[in-house]
Design an enzyme around this catalytic site. Structure first.
Site, PDB file in Angstrom:
ATOM      1  N   ARG A 289       2.836   4.885   6.472  1.00  0.00           N
ATOM      2  CA  ARG A 289       3.255   4.070   7.686  1.00  0.00           C
ATOM      3  C   ARG A 289       3.797   2.742   7.530  1.00  0.00           C
ATOM      4  NH1 ARG A 289      -2.405   4.886  10.257  1.00  0.00           N
ATOM      5  NH2 ARG A 289      -2.937   4.214   8.164  1.00  0.00           N
TER       6      ARG A 289
ATOM      7  N   CYS B   4       0.812  -1.300  -0.058  1.00  0.00           N
ATOM      8  CA  CYS B   4       0.091  -0.148   0.295  1.00  0.00           C
ATOM      9  C   CYS B   4       0.899   1.455   0.005  1.00  0.00           C
ATOM     10  CB  CYS B   4      -1.004  -0.046   1.191  1.00  0.00           C
ATOM     11  SG  CYS B   4      -2.227   1.513   1.326  1.00  0.00           S
TER      12      CYS B   4
ATOM     13  N   HIS C 247      -2.498  -4.066   4.999  1.00  0.00           N
ATOM     14  CA  HIS C 247      -2.138  -3.400   6.538  1.00  0.00           C
ATOM     15  C   HIS C 247      -3.439  -3.367   7.015  1.00  0.00           C
ATOM     16  CE1 HIS C 247      -2.537   0.946   5.936  1.00  0.00           C
ATOM     17  NE2 HIS C 247      -2.334   0.786   4.835  1.00  0.00           N
TER      18      HIS C 247
ATOM     19  N   ASP D  58       0.623   3.719   1.834  1.00  0.00           N
ATOM     20  CA  ASP D  58       0.427   4.430   3.098  1.00  0.00           C
ATOM     21  C   ASP D  58       1.836   4.660   3.691  1.00  0.00           C
ATOM     22  OD1 ASP D  58       0.050   4.630   6.022  1.00  0.00           O
ATOM     23  OD2 ASP D  58      -1.829   4.201   5.597  1.00  0.00           O
TER      24      ASP D  58
ATOM     25  N   CYS E 129      -6.040   0.317   6.900  1.00  0.00           N
ATOM     26  CA  CYS E 129      -5.984   0.997   5.618  1.00  0.00           C
ATOM     27  C   CYS E 129      -7.225   1.923   5.292  1.00  0.00           C
ATOM     28  CB  CYS E 129      -6.201  -0.251   4.550  1.00  0.00           C
ATOM     29  SG  CYS E 129      -5.604   0.255   2.834  1.00  0.00           S
TER      30      CYS E 129
END
Length: 303
Positions: free
Chosen positions: A125, A121, A177, A123, A180
């Site tokens: 993080r 992803c 994750h 993302d 999400c």
């Protein structure tokens, strides 16, 4: 994609994608003892410089030197990320690596031989090199919103082909994750503009498993379940591509692994999908959410 808006509207709470960072964020604290931190070998990081498997010794820097990616707490502890600070961080990072391994960048400039292709992803993080503790050059990467793999995405499929056919990676990791935002948004019916086209892929997966998902009343837990289903679906899409079929037919050693990352613990978990051949794929032609949710219910009952 068949619509079932009435059903979803009654059973699925609307999810605000703009609030996902806040709603799924956790308090972060510095490590209890950075001075005594040792690099831990990950499942996929078990090779010495010759490319052969090395013994799994957490304290053996000779066979598996600690990745130069992380040297403890990030220097960017302030919320300001101006260009000056970014360049300062880069220079500090480069200097630290050269002090530890003077010829690192010279070797890196001569080519890459990653053993891992990571589909994850976007993302911020979920930084694959950081959480795997692998150095630059060790992970070939494709990232998009909610780690979706679809047969019409020529970008993702082209990267996959290069990773398998040219770089000869041994592990294709598809990693979702928890927390999400893309998956959470797909649970609701709100419109977010252009991204709706992309979220439609996840919504289709949701519709295929809606009856089981609706058995979960807690919104966050429902999101976690769809994260796992979405990731498994992407694993199967990768496995069904002509690239993987051709690789297995010529006897190439490459496996596809489904994983999920928990941003609240920093830990990776395996989803039970290890596909190494066309024979393996035959037993995983479709995500069986009935079996998945039966296992989930059994685990909850014994907890």
């Amino acid at each position: 994609m068949a619509s079932n808006s009435n059903t979803v509207e009654k059973t699925t709470p609307e999810v605000d994608i703009s609030g996902q960072v806040e709603s799924f964020s956790i308090a972060t604290a510095p490590s209890e003892d950075h001075a005594h931190h040792h690099h831990k070998h990950h499942l996929l990081h078990k090779y010495n410089e010759s490319g052969e498997t090395a013994e799994d010794d957490d304290h053996d820097d000779a066979c598996c030197p600690r990745s130069p990616v992380t040297f403890g707490p990030s220097p960017a502890v302030e919320k300001s990320h101006g260009l000056t600070r970014l360049l300062k961080n880069n220079r500090a990072w480069s200097k630290a690596i050269r002090e530890r391994q003077p010829d690192f960048f010279e070797k890196c400039s001569k080519g890459q031989q990653p053993k891992v292709f990571w589909i994850g992803c976007s993302d911020s993080r979920v930084p694959e090199n950081e959480l795997l503790q692998l150095a630059p050059g060790e992970v070939f990467t494709h990232r998009n919103i909610a780690n979706v793999v679809v047969g019409t995405d020529l970008n993702c499929l082209s990267v996959l082909q290069y990773a398998v056919d040219v770089l000869k990676v041994e592990h294709v990791v598809v990693c979702g994750h928890y927390g999400c935002g893309g998956v959470a948004a797909a649970l609701g019916d709100s419109s977010f503009g252009l991204i709706d086209h992309w979220l439609g892929n996840i919504k289709q997966v949701k519709q295929e498993h809606l009856s089981n998902l609706n058995e979960i009343k807690d919104t966050e837990e429902k999101c976690r379940a769809l994260v796992e289903i979405n990731c498994r679906n992407s694993v199967l899409t990768v496995a069904k591509t002509p690239t993987m079929r051709a690789a297995w037919e010529r006897g190439q050693n490459v496996e596809i692994i489904g994983m999920v990352y928990d941003i609240q613990t920093g830990l990776l978990g395996e989803l039970g999908y290890h596909i190494k051949s066309m024979d393996d794929l035959q037993s995983h032609l479709k995500v069986d959410s009935n079996a998945l949710f039966a296992a989930r219910a059994s685990k909850a009952a014994t907890a």
